[in-house]
Design a protein around this motif. Sequence first.
Motif, PDB file in Angstrom:
ATOM      1  N   LEU A 136      -7.784   3.675  10.287  1.00  0.00           N
ATOM      2  CA  LEU A 136      -8.114   5.048  10.664  1.00  0.00           C
ATOM      3  C   LEU A 136      -8.303   5.870   9.395  1.00  0.00           C
ATOM      4  CD1 LEU A 136      -5.172   5.462  13.190  1.00  0.00           C
ATOM      5  CD2 LEU A 136      -7.477   4.638  13.704  1.00  0.00           C
ATOM      6  N   TYR A 137      -9.152   6.898   9.476  1.00  0.00           N
ATOM      7  CA  TYR A 137      -9.377   7.759   8.310  1.00  0.00           C
ATOM      8  C   TYR A 137      -9.034   9.192   8.677  1.00  0.00           C
ATOM      9  CZ  TYR A 137     -11.356   8.958   3.801  1.00  0.00           C
ATOM     10  OH  TYR A 137     -11.515   9.374   2.503  1.00  0.00           O
ATOM     11  N   CYS A 138      -8.194   9.812   7.893  1.00  0.00           N
ATOM     12  CA  CYS A 138      -7.759  11.191   8.102  1.00  0.00           C
ATOM     13  C   CYS A 138      -7.384  11.507   9.548  1.00  0.00           C
ATOM     14  CB  CYS A 138      -8.846  12.175   7.651  1.00  0.00           C
ATOM     15  SG  CYS A 138      -9.098  12.172   5.877  1.00  0.00           S
ATOM     16  N   PRO A 139      -6.512  10.706  10.149  1.00  0.00           N
ATOM     17  CA  PRO A 139      -6.144  11.022  11.537  1.00  0.00           C
ATOM     18  C   PRO A 139      -5.322  12.314  11.614  1.00  0.00           C
ATOM     19  CG  PRO A 139      -4.828   9.202  10.705  1.00  0.00           C
ATOM     20  CD  PRO A 139      -5.814   9.518   9.638  1.00  0.00           C
ATOM     21  N   VAL A 140      -5.491  13.020  12.694  1.00  0.00           N
ATOM     22  CA  VAL A 140      -4.811  14.302  12.894  1.00  0.00           C
ATOM     23  C   VAL A 140      -3.283  14.122  12.933  1.00  0.00           C
ATOM     24  CG1 VAL A 140      -4.567  16.279  14.472  1.00  0.00           C
ATOM     25  CG2 VAL A 140      -6.798  15.158  14.190  1.00  0.00           C
ATOM     26  N   VAL A 183      -1.357  13.389  10.423  1.00  0.00           N
ATOM     27  CA  VAL A 183      -0.840  12.457   9.418  1.00  0.00           C
ATOM     28  C   VAL A 183      -1.328  12.894   8.036  1.00  0.00           C
ATOM     29  CG1 VAL A 183      -0.665  10.025   8.737  1.00  0.00           C
ATOM     30  CG2 VAL A 183      -1.023  10.621  11.131  1.00  0.00           C
ATOM     31  N   ASN A 184      -0.441  12.872   7.073  1.00  0.00           N
ATOM     32  CA  ASN A 184      -0.766  13.379   5.740  1.00  0.00           C
ATOM     33  C   ASN A 184      -1.529  12.387   4.864  1.00  0.00           C
ATOM     34  OD1 ASN A 184      -0.662  15.663   4.188  1.00  0.00           O
ATOM     35  ND2 ASN A 184       1.549  15.872   4.400  1.00  0.00           N
ATOM     36  N   SER A 185      -1.446  11.107   5.188  1.00  0.00           N
ATOM     37  CA  SER A 185      -2.132  10.088   4.402  1.00  0.00           C
ATOM     38  C   SER A 185      -3.609  10.031   4.787  1.00  0.00           C
ATOM     39  CB  SER A 185      -1.483   8.731   4.647  1.00  0.00           C
ATOM     40  OG  SER A 185      -2.278   7.725   4.080  1.00  0.00           O
ATOM     41  N   THR A 186      -4.475   9.823   3.779  1.00  0.00           N
ATOM     42  CA  THR A 186      -5.911   9.740   4.049  1.00  0.00           C
ATOM     43  C   THR A 186      -6.236   8.510   4.897  1.00  0.00           C
ATOM     44  OG1 THR A 186      -5.985  10.340   1.725  1.00  0.00           O
ATOM     45  CG2 THR A 186      -8.096  10.083   2.841  1.00  0.00           C
ATOM     46  N   ARG A 187      -5.661   7.366   4.479  1.00  0.00           N
ATOM     47  CA  ARG A 187      -5.956   6.127   5.179  1.00  0.00           C
ATOM     48  C   ARG A 187      -4.728   5.656   5.943  1.00  0.00           C
ATOM     49  NH1 ARG A 187      -7.100   6.473   0.146  1.00  0.00           N
ATOM     50  NH2 ARG A 187      -9.260   6.416  -0.564  1.00  0.00           N
ATOM     51  N   VAL A 188      -4.971   5.242   7.172  1.00  0.00           N
ATOM     52  CA  VAL A 188      -3.867   4.704   7.966  1.00  0.00           C
ATOM     53  C   VAL A 188      -4.303   3.366   8.539  1.00  0.00           C
ATOM     54  CG1 VAL A 188      -2.417   5.021  10.007  1.00  0.00           C
ATOM     55  CG2 VAL A 188      -2.965   6.983   8.553  1.00  0.00           C
ATOM     56  N   VAL A 189      -3.467   2.359   8.383  1.00  0.00           N
ATOM     57  CA  VAL A 189      -3.753   1.075   9.022  1.00  0.00           C
ATOM     58  C   VAL A 189      -2.626   0.762   9.986  1.00  0.00           C
ATOM     59  CG1 VAL A 189      -4.128  -1.394   8.688  1.00  0.00           C
ATOM     60  CG2 VAL A 189      -5.018   0.222   7.008  1.00  0.00           C
ATOM     61  N   LEU A 190      -2.987   0.612  11.234  1.00  0.00           N
ATOM     62  CA  LEU A 190      -2.012   0.176  12.231  1.00  0.00           C
ATOM     63  C   LEU A 190      -2.122  -1.330  12.311  1.00  0.00           C
ATOM     64  CD1 LEU A 190      -2.960   2.714  15.074  1.00  0.00           C
ATOM     65  CD2 LEU A 190      -1.219   3.016  13.291  1.00  0.00           C
ATOM     66  N   VAL A 191      -1.005  -2.028  12.202  1.00  0.00           N
ATOM     67  CA  VAL A 191      -1.114  -3.484  12.207  1.00  0.00           C
ATOM     68  C   VAL A 191      -0.016  -4.134  13.045  1.00  0.00           C
ATOM     69  CG1 VAL A 191       0.191  -3.816  10.045  1.00  0.00           C
ATOM     70  CG2 VAL A 191      -1.446  -5.544  10.752  1.00  0.00           C
ATOM     71  N   GLY A 192      -0.404  -5.159  13.774  1.00  0.00           N
ATOM     72  CA  GLY A 192       0.558  -5.900  14.585  1.00  0.00           C
ATOM     73  C   GLY A 192       1.374  -6.842  13.722  1.00  0.00           C
ATOM     74  N   VAL A 193       2.667  -6.957  14.011  1.00  0.00           N
ATOM     75  CA  VAL A 193       3.510  -7.933  13.314  1.00  0.00           C
ATOM     76  C   VAL A 193       4.213  -8.847  14.324  1.00  0.00           C
ATOM     77  CG1 VAL A 193       3.838  -6.603  11.186  1.00  0.00           C
ATOM     78  CG2 VAL A 193       5.413  -6.257  13.098  1.00  0.00           C
ATOM     79  N   GLY A 194       3.590  -9.004  15.495  1.00  0.00           N
ATOM     80  CA  GLY A 194       4.081  -9.954  16.500  1.00  0.00           C
ATOM     81  C   GLY A 194       5.540  -9.767  16.832  1.00  0.00           C
ATOM     82  N   ASN A 195       6.297 -10.844  16.710  1.00  0.00           N
ATOM     83  CA  ASN A 195       7.716 -10.784  17.068  1.00  0.00           C
ATOM     84  C   ASN A 195       8.574 -10.174  15.958  1.00  0.00           C
ATOM     85  OD1 ASN A 195       7.867 -12.769  15.125  1.00  0.00           O
ATOM     86  ND2 ASN A 195       8.372 -14.440  16.533  1.00  0.00           N
ATOM     87  N   GLY A 196       7.945  -9.760  14.878  1.00  0.00           N
ATOM     88  CA  GLY A 196       8.690  -9.069  13.816  1.00  0.00           C
ATOM     89  C   GLY A 196       9.434  -9.998  12.876  1.00  0.00           C
ATOM     90  N   SER A 197       9.208 -11.310  12.998  1.00  0.00           N
ATOM     91  CA  SER A 197       9.870 -12.276  12.111  1.00  0.00           C
ATOM     92  C   SER A 197       9.304 -12.163  10.695  1.00  0.00           C
ATOM     93  CB  SER A 197       9.624 -13.695  12.620  1.00  0.00           C
ATOM     94  OG  SER A 197       8.238 -13.988  12.506  1.00  0.00           O
ATOM     95  N   ALA A 198       9.984 -12.834   9.758  1.00  0.00           N
ATOM     96  CA  ALA A 198       9.532 -12.828   8.365  1.00  0.00           C
ATOM     97  C   ALA A 198       8.077 -13.292   8.289  1.00  0.00           C
ATOM     98  CB  ALA A 198      10.423 -13.740   7.524  1.00  0.00           C
ATOM     99  N   ARG A 199       7.797 -14.356   8.995  1.00  0.00           N
ATOM    100  CA  ARG A 199       6.476 -14.953   8.902  1.00  0.00           C
ATOM    101  C   ARG A 199       5.383 -14.049   9.471  1.00  0.00           C
ATOM    102  NH1 ARG A 199       5.076 -20.926  11.106  1.00  0.00           N
ATOM    103  NH2 ARG A 199       3.211 -21.223   9.835  1.00  0.00           N
ATOM    104  N   GLU A 200       5.628 -13.515  10.676  1.00  0.00           N
ATOM    105  CA  GLU A 200       4.614 -12.685  11.324  1.00  0.00           C
ATOM    106  C   GLU A 200       4.447 -11.361  10.578  1.00  0.00           C
ATOM    107  OE1 GLU A 200       4.567 -13.162  15.673  1.00  0.00           O
ATOM    108  OE2 GLU A 200       3.791 -15.025  14.805  1.00  0.00           O
ATOM    109  N   THR A 201       5.555 -10.833  10.056  1.00  0.00           N
ATOM    110  CA  THR A 201       5.472  -9.598   9.272  1.00  0.00           C
ATOM    111  C   THR A 201       4.635  -9.838   8.014  1.00  0.00           C
ATOM    112  OG1 THR A 201       7.612  -8.888  10.100  1.00  0.00           O
ATOM    113  CG2 THR A 201       6.812  -7.789   8.115  1.00  0.00           C
ATOM    114  N   GLY A 202       4.882 -10.989   7.361  1.00  0.00           N
ATOM    115  CA  GLY A 202       4.110 -11.342   6.168  1.00  0.00           C
ATOM    116  C   GLY A 202       2.618 -11.382   6.486  1.00  0.00           C
ATOM    117  N   LYS A 203       2.271 -12.003   7.615  1.00  0.00           N
ATOM    118  CA  LYS A 203       0.866 -12.097   8.040  1.00  0.00           C
ATOM    119  C   LYS A 203       0.254 -10.721   8.229  1.00  0.00           C
ATOM    120  CE  LYS A 203       0.239 -16.372  10.554  1.00  0.00           C
ATOM    121  NZ  LYS A 203       0.554 -17.003  11.833  1.00  0.00           N
ATOM    122  N   GLY A 204       0.983  -9.871   8.961  1.00  0.00           N
ATOM    123  CA  GLY A 204       0.498  -8.524   9.248  1.00  0.00           C
ATOM    124  C   GLY A 204       0.316  -7.710   7.980  1.00  0.00           C
TER     125      GLY A 204
END
Length: 479
Positions: A59-63, A65-86
């Motif tokens: 996303l770019y300059c979403p309403v 939010v103070n950051s110019t660029r925002v990336v929403l990303v899935g990390v699955g079950n939240g494990s070390a491995r899936e978080t690393g991937k995300g």
Amino acid sequence: MNFELKPLDLASAAAQKCDALIVLLATSFKPGNDALSSLAAQALKSGDLESKAGSLLSLYCPVGVNSTRVVLVGVGNGSARETGKGVSAAVAAVKSRQVKKLLVCWASAPVESALRSAILAVAEASYVYTSTKSKSEPRVLDRVVLALPEAPKFGAVFKQAVAAVTGIELAKEWANRPANHATPTLLAGAARSLAKLPKIACEVLGPKEVAKLGMGSFMAVAQGTDEPLRFIVLRYNGAAKTQAPTVLVGKGITFDSGGISLKPAPEMDEMKFDMSGAASVLGVFRALADLQPAINVVGLIPACENLSGGRAIKPGDVVTSMSGQTIEILNTDAEGRLVLCDALTYAERFKPRAVVDIATLTGACMIALGGVRSGLFSSDETLATALSLAGESSNDLCWRLPLDDDYAEGLKSNFADVANVAGRAGGAITAAKFLQRFAAKFPWAHLDIAGTAWKSGAAKGATGRPVALLLQYLLTPAK
Ligand code: BES
Ligand code: MN
Ligand code: ZN
């Protein structure tokens, strides 16, 4: 790169000024009333974003939010491995832009190992090799803030992960250097500089001392080159002298041409990475210096080149190892085991609680496991389990392979106690069986990192593996 840990929830993360903001969304995500939550909830609902690891929406300059660029990303079950991937996917998506300050925030409290793997993934994505470039390009990210609501609870794991990054980057640096910039002597110099750090000592043996010790197998490999061998002994003394150390042995072939059993020309340059095991040992010591844990660790690095020439060993030559066992060298390209066997014998003098050797040992291991998991071999159940678990929680994976005695059949020799190669079948295992003969006096494990220590092709470069695994193993108290 500078890492910082901050206690922020999604609402306060949105208020932070930064160049890019990465929001990690696990399957368990429950949206709150803040701007980022509602963006994420909408994106998930519409199907433009999924919570599976690596699915992302930029996303770019979403309403709100103070950051110019925002990336929403899935990390699955939240494990070390899936978080690393995300995290890897998300950093890759923002990396090329003018991003100096990056904020990574969790929508819900992560597990410790997920914080660790997020930090390692950010570092991995932003590493740049500089040593032999005339103009060094600056690192893209220079400030990375990790934001999670309960930050104070994660202080220890944060510190450990940041130290791991320092170690991994030292390992990459040395593994990436070409062989003419990473000779055995230069490697020894790197080890000596580590000894300037607290609790670290270093001793370097040259050809004379090594001959005196009777390391006939190691010397045989080194005899084909003019570059003198080095046997590096590093010590980290964090506990009482009476506490038995863990010994790490790193294969330090600074270039492997194969010797008289010459390797084919294509990709032979990659054999500069044949000291990645040694580099990982240097990296671990660098991290230990930062963390100062109450343990004792010894690092052993037999370092030399494997070249061919008038003095080089020939197929059929028989040499006597430091253990007294004679070895028939049927293939001069199976040199790693020849340098490691003498280092394993040398390890006996430390009366170690465990010895782990790390080596880019066999092409066969690369065929078996690819670049995902390192090969793990061990005669000791407890050690094997500890290393496997350390791999999972540091997201630096390994996989155990067998050591049945039947695999040693092919190593029989008519002219020596043992041959240095068996047939092509089960090549990673027969190499480990060879090493096992020299590791009878302590709990021992062998990590074959031939497939995991570096990447080929366009992304050619060292990975710094398995520094994270080894560090995690050393820092986990024995049960
Ligand atoms: N350093 C190599 C192993 C290697 C090869 C690692 C390719 C990564 C990529 C090792 O010294 C070697 O040459 N091993 C031989 C053993 C064989 C002669 C039994 C191999 O794997 O081909
Ligand atoms: Mn070789
Ligand atoms: Zn080699």
